[in-house]
Design an enzyme around this catalytic site. Structure first.
Site, mmCIF file in Angstrom:
data_model
loop_
_atom_site.group_PDB
_atom_site.id
_atom_site.type_symbol
_atom_site.label_atom_id
_atom_site.label_comp_id
_atom_site.label_asym_id
_atom_site.label_seq_id
_atom_site.Cartn_x
_atom_site.Cartn_y
_atom_site.Cartn_z
ATOM 1 N N GLU A 49 0.819 -1.221 0.000
ATOM 2 C CA GLU A 49 0.000 0.000 0.000
ATOM 3 C C GLU A 49 0.854 1.273 0.000
ATOM 4 O OE1 GLU A 49 -0.484 -2.566 2.030
ATOM 5 O OE2 GLU A 49 -2.576 -3.217 1.907
ATOM 6 N N PHE A 111 -11.148 -7.504 13.982
ATOM 7 C CA PHE A 111 -10.078 -7.918 13.074
ATOM 8 C C PHE A 111 -9.781 -6.805 12.058
ATOM 9 C CE2 PHE A 111 -8.797 -10.044 9.052
ATOM 10 C CZ PHE A 111 -7.535 -10.445 9.475
ATOM 11 N N GLN A 112 -8.538 -6.493 11.896
ATOM 12 C CA GLN A 112 -8.071 -5.448 10.982
ATOM 13 C C GLN A 112 -8.737 -4.103 11.233
ATOM 14 O OE1 GLN A 112 -8.096 -7.000 6.902
ATOM 15 N NE2 GLN A 112 -5.996 -7.741 7.204
ATOM 16 N N LYS A 161 -17.340 -0.966 6.240
ATOM 17 C CA LYS A 161 -17.837 -1.964 5.291
ATOM 18 C C LYS A 161 -19.352 -1.921 5.145
ATOM 19 C CE LYS A 161 -17.025 -6.770 3.987
ATOM 20 N NZ LYS A 161 -16.286 -8.011 4.318
ATOM 21 N N MET A 477 24.074 8.895 2.638
ATOM 22 C CA MET A 477 24.025 10.191 3.314
ATOM 23 C C MET A 477 24.337 10.036 4.801
ATOM 24 S SD MET A 477 23.804 13.363 2.758
ATOM 25 C CE MET A 477 22.820 14.026 1.413
#
Lengths: 582, 177
Positions: A49, A111-112, A161, A477
Site C-alpha cells: 500500500e 479484526f483489521q 464496510k 548520506m
C-alpha cells in the site's frame, strides 16, 4: 437511483474525473472492489500500500491532478501513512480511500481495525470517517476539493464496510458542506505595489522560488518577473525545473547542499522575494543568521507560513498565479514610472560566484564511477527533457544538483518528509500520469530496497520507467554524516553492493537488468536503458562509496559556513567564505 | 506566564476535538486550559482555549487552528475586553474551630456551599481565574482535599459577537437580546 455505498463511491470517483487509482484490496474494502471491475477506473494493483500512496503522489506531482489510492482497513490503511505524511509535508494533492470495519464493530478491536482517522489526523489536510452512505458523494467531492485547492495536501476518507454495502440514493453533484474551509481571496493591491516597489528599489534582490510555483503552474510568470526585474533566481528542492537552469539569471538550488552562488546570494541580498516557499531549515541553515541584510516579501497561499520562520516586511497571502500576474503588471508600471531596477553589479557578482564556485566533482578515466557523472550524462542524453524522480539521500541531492532542468513538473522527489523508497512507486505514478514521456527514477540502493517490489507492478502494467540505482553499498548520506561528524565511525550503514544482485532481481521482476561500473560505459548503458520501451529498465550503477555531496552547510550552522568540499583548494574555500570572486 | 485566550467556533461533528487537540500536540503548542460546550446552534460548538504565550507562538496557534477544516472561526479575546469566568468545585476539610472563618472566606468570594458533611464541605465558586487562584490560596490552610476546575470560558464585552463578521453564519447563531 438506488445504489450501494460502494457503487456511490465508484460513481463519485468517476464523476470527479478520476481515470486511475492505485490500490490493493482486503476485507473491509471488498465491497468497493466489485463495482470497480465494471467502472471506467483503471485500477493499478500495487504490491504494497505504501507503493499505492507514493504512486498517487507521483501521479499528482507529474500531472497537477489529484492522485488516488485505495487500501483496506487496519494494516492496509496504516501502510498508507508514510505516503500521506510525505504528501502532507510536500503539499501533494492526493485522496486516500480506506476500508473500515463495520460501524457496529468500531471500537471493539475487531479484526483489521485501526483508528485511521485518528492515526492520520496530524499528517492529512483533512480526513473523515463516513457513517452515512448518503454522504459518500459529498465526502468524495469535499475530499477532492480540499486536496486540490488552497495549499494542496492529502485527504483521507474512511469507509466502514456496512456503509459500502448499504443502499442509498445516487445523485451528483452533491452539495458540499464546508463552512470552515477557507481559501484566501485576492490580496490587497497596495501590497502588490509595495512588493513591486521593493523589487525595483533593491540593488541585490533574489527570487526565492519554492514548490508553490510548480503547484500553481506559475513558472512562466516567474520568468517574466525575473527578467523584468533583472533578478537572480534560486529554485528550492521543491521547485527544481520551475526556472530553467540554463537561464543566465538561474543560481541553482539553495540550502544545505545548494549551489554556492544560490546560498551566497541569499546571504548577501538586500531583498528576498519568496514565492511559494516556506523558509525551511534545510534552506535557511541556522535561522538567526540567514539572509541578515534582506528585506523579505513573502507570497504564500497558506497564511500560517507567513512569519512562521522569518518575519516578512511585505506579507502577501494569495494564489501565486494571480499574485504573480498582478506583480508583473505592477512591476511594469513601477519601471515605467521610475526606471528599470539597477541590479547590474549584483548580477555580475553572482555570475562571478557561479564561475568561481561551480558544482565540482572529478571523474577520472578508469577511476571509481561518480554518481554526479551519471546524472550529468543522463542530463545530456535526455536534453533535460526527462521526468526525474528521486527518493531521499545522496542520490537525490546529486540528481537535484546535476540534472539541468528545463521545465516544471519534471522533478519529483520526497522533499520535506525525506522518505526512503519514494522513487520507484512515484515514478510508476508519474509514468501512468504522463504516458509516452520518459520517466527516470534515480535511486539509492538503500531506498530501492524499501519499495523495489513495485517493479512487478510496473512490468505487468508495461510501464517503461528507468530505474538508475546508485549502488554504493551504503546508506550514503548517513555514512557521509558519520564521516564528517562522527570521526568516520561508521555505524550500521554498510549494505554491501552484491546482495541483492540487482540485475538478476530486475530480470526476476520481468524487467531489463543492466550493470555499469565504469565511467566509460555510462553512455552506452544509459542508451540501452533508454531504448527499452515495454518494461522497466533497471541499471545497477556501482558508484564510488566515499563520494560525498558538496557543497554542504553542516546542520544547525549558518549558511556562511558553507563547505565547498574536497574539490576546492583551501585558498578557494577561504575566498568563498569571504564571498570573494576568484 | 502570559496567557492568551482563544475563542474557537467549530462544527459539532465527531473527531473535531481530536483534531484540535492533535494540532496542539503535533505543533508542540502548550495550552493551560481547554473547555468545550454547545452554542445556541446545535451544529456549532464553542471552545475556549487558554494558551501559554511564553512558550507558544500564539499567532501560529491562531493560523493553524484556522486551517482546520472543521474550525469555523478563531478569535483572540483580550483580557481587558472580555469577561472571563471559571467554575470550581472545592472539597475542604472542616476544622470545627475554623468553620466560621472558612465560611467567611467563602462568602467574601461569593462561593456557595453545595454539600455539607460533618468533616467536609463542598464549595462552588464562579469567578475569574485570578480570583479563583486567590480563593484557593485562602482555602489551602484549611486543607483542600479535592479540587475540580472547568477551565476558563470567556466572552467579549460590549455589543460585538463572535459571529459578527462570519459570512456564512447560520441564522440560529445570532444572539437574540
Amino acid at each position: 437511483m438506488e445504489v450501494t455505498g460502494a457503487q456511490a463511491l465508484v460513481r463519485s470517483l468517476e464523476s470527479q474525473g478520476v481515470d486511475v487509482v492505485f490500490g490493493l484490496p482486503g476485507g473491509a474494502i471488498l465491497p468497493a472492489y466489485d463495482p470497480i471491475r465494471s467502472s471506467s477506473l483503471r485500477h493499478i494493483l500495487v504490491r504494497h500500500e505504501q507503493g499505492a500512496g507514493h504512486a498517487a503522489e507521483g501521479y499528482a506531482w507529474a500531472t497537477g491532478r489529484v492522485g488516488v489510492c485505495i487500501a483496506t482497513s487496519g494494516p492496509g490503511a496504516t501502510n498508507l501513512v508514510t505516503a500521506l505524511a510525505d504528501a502532507y509535508m510536500d503539499s501533494v494533492p492526493i485522496v486516500a480511500i480506506t476500508g473500515q470495519v463495520p460501524t457496529a464493530m468500531i471500537g471493539t478491536d475487531a479484526f483489521q481495525e485501526s483508528d485511521i482517522t485518528g492515526i492520520t489526523s496530524p499528517v492529512t489536510k483533512h480526513n473523515e470517517l463516513v457513517t452515512d452512505p448518503a454522504r459518500i458523494p459529498a465526502a468524495i467531492a469535499e475530499a477532492f476539493h480540499i486536496a486540490s485547492t488552497g495549499r494542496p495536501g492529502p485527504v483521507l476518507v474512511d469507509l466502514p464496510k456496512d456503509i459500502l454495502q448499504a443502499q442509498t440514493t445516487w445523485s451528483w453533484p452533491p452539495s458540499m458542506d464546508l463552512p470552515g474551509y477557507k481559501i484566501p481571496g485576492a490580496p490587497e493591491g497596495s501590497l502588490i505595489e509595495q512588493a513591486a516597489r521593493a523589487l525595483r528599489e533593491a540593488r541585490r534582490p533574489v527570487l526565492y522560488v519554492g514548490g508553490g510555483v510548480v503547484k500553481s503552474d506559475s513558472a512562466p510568470a516567474v520568468r517574466e518577473l525575473a527578467e523584468l526585474a533583472r533578478t537572480p533566481v534560486t529554485t528550492t528542492l521543491m521547485a527544481r525545473g520551475a526556472f530553467p537552469d540554463s537561464h543566465p539569471l538561474a543560481l541553482g538550488m539553495p540550502g544545505m547542499h545548494g549551489a554556492y552562488a544560490a546560498v551566497a546570494a541569499l546571504q548577501e541580498c538586500d531583498l528576498i522575494v519568496a514565492l511559494g516557499a516556506r523558509f525551511d531549515d534545510r534552506v535557511t541553515g541556522q535561522l538567526a543568521s540567514f539572509a541578515p541584510k534582506a528585506k523579505v516579501v513573502h507570497v504564500d497561499i497558506d497564511p500560517a507560513e507567513i512569519g512562521k520562520n522569518r518575519r516578512p516586511d511585505v506579507a502577501i497571502v494569495g494564489d501565486l498565479r494571480t499574485v504573480l500576474t498582478d506583480l508583473v503588471t505592477a512591476m511594469r508600471a513601477e519601471i515605467d514610472a521610475n526606471g528599470a531596477p539597477d541590479t547590474a553589479s549584483w548580477v555580475t557578482l553572482t555570475d562571478g560566484w557561479k564561475r568561481s564556485y561551480p558544482l565540482r566533482y572529478s571523474q577520472e578515466a578508469g577511476g571509481p564511477l561518480k554518481p554526479q557523472h551519471v546524472v550529468e550524462r543522463l542530463s545530456a542524453l535526455t536534453g533535460g527533457d526527462a521526468i526525474v524522480v528521486a527518493g531521499v539521500g545522496q542520490h537525490q541531492m546529486h540528481a537535484a544538483q546535476h540534472y539541468r532542468f528545463t521545465k516544471p513538473r519534471s522533478w519529483i522527489n520526497s522533499g520535506g518528509a525525506g522518505t526512503m523508497g519514494f522513487a520507484v512507486p512515484a515514478a510508476m505514478g508519474a509514468q501512468i500520469g504522463r504516458p509516452g514521456e520518459l520517466v527516470v527514477a534515480i535511486d539509492g540502493d538503500g531506498c530501492f530496497q524499501m519499495t523495489g517490489q513495485e517493479l512487478a507492478t510496473c512490468a505487468i502494467e508495461g510501464l517503461p520507467i528507468k530505474v538508475l540505482i546508485f549502488n554504493n553499498g551504503f546508506l550514503g548520506m548517513v555514512r557521509q554524516w558519520q564521516e564528517l561528524f562522527y570521526e568516520e565511525r561508521y555505524s550500521e550503514v554498510h549494505l554491501g553492493t552484491a546482495i541483492p544482485d540487482y540485475v538478476k532481481l530486475a530480470e526476476a521482476y520481468g524487467c531489463v537488468g543492466l550493470r555499469c561500473d565504469n565511467a566509460g560505459d555510462v553512455d552506452s548503458v544509459l542508451e540501452k536503458a533508454l531504448s527499452v520501451s515495454d518494461v522497466p529498465a533497471v541499471v545497477d550503477f556501482r558508484t564510488h562509496d566515499a563520494e560525498g555531496v558538496f557543497p554542504m552547510v553542516p546542520a544547525g550552522h549558518a549558511n556562511d559556513d558553507i563547505v565547498l568540499g574536497p574539490e576546492f583548494t583551501a585558498a578557494e574555500q577561504q575566498a568563498a567564505t569571504r564571498k570573494e570572486v576568484i | 506566564m502570559r496567557t492568551h485566550t482563544l475563542s474557537v467556533l467549530v462544527e459539532n461533528k465527531p473527531g473535531v476535538l481530536a483534531h484540535v487537540a492533535g494540532l496542539f500536540s503535533r505543533r508542540a503548542f502548550n495550552i493551560t486550559a481547554l473547555s468545550v460546550g454547545p452554542t445556541s446552534d446545535p451544529k456549532v460548538s464553542r471552545m475556549t482555549i487558554v494558551v501559554d504565550g511564553d512558550s507558544t507562538p500564539v499567532d501560529q496557534v491562531h493560523k493553524q487552528l484556522e486551517k482546520l477544516v472543521r474550525v469555523l472561526k478563531v478569535t483572540e479575546l483580550e483580557p481587558e475586553e472580555a469577561i472571563e469566568r471559571e467554575l470550581a468545585l472545592i472539597k475542604v476539610r472542616v476544622n470545627p474551630d475554623l468553620r466560621a472563618e472558612l465560611l467567611d472566606v467563602a462568602t467574601s468570594f461569593r462561593a456557595s456551599v453545595v454539600d455539607l458533611n460533618p468533616d467536609t464541605i463542598v464549595l462552588e465558586a464562579v469567578c475569574s481565574p485570578g480570583r479563583l487562584d486567590a480563593l484557593l490560596t485562602q482555602l489551602a490552610r484549611h486543607g483542600t482535599c479535592e479540587l475540580v476546575r472547568t477551565g476558563m470560558i470567556a466572552i467579549s464585552r460590549g455589543g460585538e459577537t463572535i459571529t459578527d463578521d462570519m459570512d456564512s453564519a447560520p441564522p440560529e447563531l445570532a444572539l437574540t437580546h
